[in-house]
Scaffold this active site. Structure first.
Site, mmCIF file in Angstrom:
data_model
loop_
_atom_site.group_PDB
_atom_site.id
_atom_site.type_symbol
_atom_site.label_atom_id
_atom_site.label_comp_id
_atom_site.label_asym_id
_atom_site.label_seq_id
_atom_site.Cartn_x
_atom_site.Cartn_y
_atom_site.Cartn_z
ATOM 1 N N LYS A 157 37.512 69.261 74.710
ATOM 2 C CA LYS A 157 37.877 69.267 73.384
ATOM 3 C C LYS A 157 38.776 70.237 73.436
ATOM 4 C CE LYS A 157 36.431 69.796 68.388
ATOM 5 N NZ LYS A 157 35.959 69.517 67.210
ATOM 6 N N ASP A 192 38.346 77.070 70.651
ATOM 7 C CA ASP A 192 39.675 77.461 70.395
ATOM 8 C C ASP A 192 39.711 78.526 68.963
ATOM 9 O OD1 ASP A 192 37.719 75.004 69.646
ATOM 10 O OD2 ASP A 192 38.243 75.737 67.947
ATOM 11 N N TYR A 238 30.022 81.517 69.137
ATOM 12 C CA TYR A 238 30.342 81.411 67.332
ATOM 13 C C TYR A 238 29.850 82.291 66.124
ATOM 14 C CZ TYR A 238 32.629 79.137 63.443
ATOM 15 O OH TYR A 238 33.236 79.215 62.517
#
Length: 583
Positions: free
Chosen positions: A368, A296, A261
């Protein structure tokens, strides 16, 4: 029983490729340290004070030029302790004041340095394990397990005291997890702010005191509500290892901690990120914290129908990098999201396929699931419908953690009434459809199963490509999230140091030992996972690749007609995008 009847040999091949990719990265990590790793090491041995408005750990590490830092800050501190017979904090203050010059220290034999610093390391690791034990006892004192998915909500006022009030209201409405969103751009600060903070931009600074304040408030709110409330923050950015240490000491339950990320979305240097990430995950492993990975986010810059193989490939890589840092599967909260374009026909079926597939491939992991954001337009009524569909997919595919969407997404930070509406809808859907998924089986050649197999096949091809070219080169060429990052570019590169052959860090050595976990409920597999779990892939790792080939020729895998449908029964390995898919 598996509903998708995925090709288990293909899944195992993905894991083998991901493991090779992770080993390539680990080879880089083993030869480097960073300023943040060295600062985190000092924090673990108790250096917590500020000095003239800056963290003392920053001041001390900055006194060491790169050639000295290459031997590790504890090498120099140990040498000073061997000669001055002073405490670590006293010596750090003297170094900050300029009264202790590293160059003036006489030589010390290695045994003297080791004797001075190893007790500090043992105490540091014991503190992490004690924190995990305190959390376990607190959780057990508040009752049993809550039904899944856990309802995860964010607070983001910028003022920790206002965050507390909003968190209490969310717990009253049924929230199980509270995430305190960080101030914008804190991930780019090369220091951790100190004390309680009341000003932030789009969130609140992650500090040790803020962690302490929110932990205390959630424990009080949890006792009133009769259930344990989990606290979430972010171990990412340039201070990833230090925030992991502070979160561990203050009893956080989840930390967002992703392998790519920071590289992709904050342009932080790759070597810096991977080295920091390894140390932070070692800390997290010993503290019994669950990480949440950030796949995500790929779907915010790339279209979900085309990009979901990237998500799955990244999950395999994050899994292997996490296991290499001593995390257990039950600590690997891999992320994915409900981000399919609602204009695509049967988008709901595609979302179900992806969510079910992730759950089946990673049955032990506390997955998640993130709400729609890319296609939220500001129409709060349509947004509420999208969030409701997302909630339905979450409960019927047995996701572990569900970050609740807000109807006002893309308009402003959530207000109290936004969370009230969101919780009310989730409470209804989770209860009304609790066992819906157990009543459903999918057509063997239907859209759900074909979509899942197509994504798995494309993820396998991507992993093979990444294995050949190396993960760093793959990131440089934009294979993840369509973001290209230079291997020797990005922020924080000047804080990366190649280790000297005399590098010494006894804290790291102890953290690299496998933690001895008690099998406590916090990390246990959910009963729904046990019901749904297909044959475990790890059980087959020891059989070797040859065993997989034998099965394909006529053994267990190849003999199943359902598997043949996937490869030979007229279903193409990669389904073309349906009408309406953006290009």
């Amino acid at each position: 029983m598996s509903k998708l009847n995925l090709d288990r040999d293909k899944v195992e091949s993905c894991r083998i490729a991901a493991r090779k990719i992770a080993l390539q990265i680990q080879n880089v990590v083993d030869h480097h340290t960073t300023v943040s790793v060295e600062r985190a090491t000092l924090r673990l041995i108790g250096i917590e004070e500020p000095y003239k408005g800056r963290p003392l750990v920053n001041v001390v590490v900055d006194t060491l030029p790169k050639d000295k830092l290459a031997m590790g800050v504890l090498h120099w501190l140990g040498r000073a302790m061997a000669h001055h017979r002073s405490s670590p904090i006293s010596l750090c203050l003297k170094a900050a004041e300029g009264k202790l010059k590293w160059d003036d220290l006489p030589e010390a034999d290695f045994d003297a340095i080791r004797r001075a610093t190893e007790p500090l390391a043992r105490t540091a690791v014991r503190k992490l394990e004690d924190s995990s034990e305190r959390k376990r006892k607190t959780r057990e004192s508040m009752g049993g397990r809550e039904p899944r998915p856990l309802k995860y909500l964010i607070v983001a006022t910028g003022n920790i005291h206002e965050d507390v009030e909003q968190a209490r209201a969310a717990v009253t409405g049924g929230a199980d997890c509270i995430a305190v969103i960080r101030s914008t751009a804190q991930s780019l600060l090369d220091h951790v702010p100190y004390g309680a903070t009341t000003e932030g931009f789009g969130g609140t600074y992650a500090t040790q005191e803020n962690f302490r304040i929110m932990r205390k408030a959630l424990d009080e709110a949890g006792r009133k509500a009769g259930r344990y409330i989990r606290l979430v923050n972010y171990s990412s950015g340039l201070c990833m290892p230090e925030i992991a240490v502070l979160g561990a000491l203050e009893g956080l339950d989840y930390l967002l901690n992703d392998s790519m990320y920071g590289i992709l979305f904050r342009d932080i240097n790759m070597k810096r990120t991977f080295t920091d990430q390894y140390f932070s995950r070692l800390v997290i492993a010993h503290a019994g914290i669950i990480i949440n990975t950030g796949e995500d986010n790929y779907l915010t810059t790339a279209e979900s129908f085309r990009a979901f193989p990237q998500v799955l490939a990244s999950q395999f890589i994050n899994e292997q990098l996490g296991l290499a840092a001593n995390l257990r599967e039950q600590q690997l909260g891999l992320g994915h999201a409900f981000e399919m374009d609602p204009e695509i026909e049967d988008s709901f079926l595609h979302e179900i396929a992806q969510a079910e597939m992730v759950r089946e491939i990673f049955p032990h992991h506390p997955i998640k699931y993130m709400p729609p954001t890319r296609h939220m337009t500001g129409d709060i009524f349509f947004g509420h419908v999208l969030d409701s569909m997302f909630n339905l997919v979450g409960v019927m595919t047995h996701q572990e953690i569900q970050l609740l969407g807000m109807p006002t997404e893309a308009i402003h930070n959530p207000l109290l009434q936004d969370r009230f509406l969101s919780l009310k809808a989730a409470n209804y859907i989770f209860k009304a459809a609790r066992d819906l998924g157990d009543e459903i089986s999918w057509s063997p050649n239907g859209k759900v199963i074909r979509r899942a197999r197509s994504v798995l096949e494309d993820a396998y091809r991507l992993l093979q490509k990444v294995e050949k070219m190396g993960l760093m080169n793959a990131i440089a060429e934009g294979l993840f999230a369509n973001m290209e990052r230079a291997i020797d570019g990005g922020r924080g590169l000047d804080g990366v140091v190649k280790k000297d052959r005399h590098y010494w860090n006894p804290v790291l050595k102890l953290l690299e030992r496998k933690p001895e976990f008690q099998e406590h409920p916090f990390l246990a597999v959910h009963p729904q996972d046990r019901r749904q779990r297909p044959e475990r892939m790890d059980d087959r790792r020891g059989r070797g690749r040859g065993g997989g080939r034998r099965r394909r020729r006529g053994g267990r895998g190849g003999g199943r007609p359902e598997n043949r449908q996937g490869r030979e029964g007229g279903v193409p390995p990669s389904t073309p995008p349906p009408e309406g898919t953006p290009t």
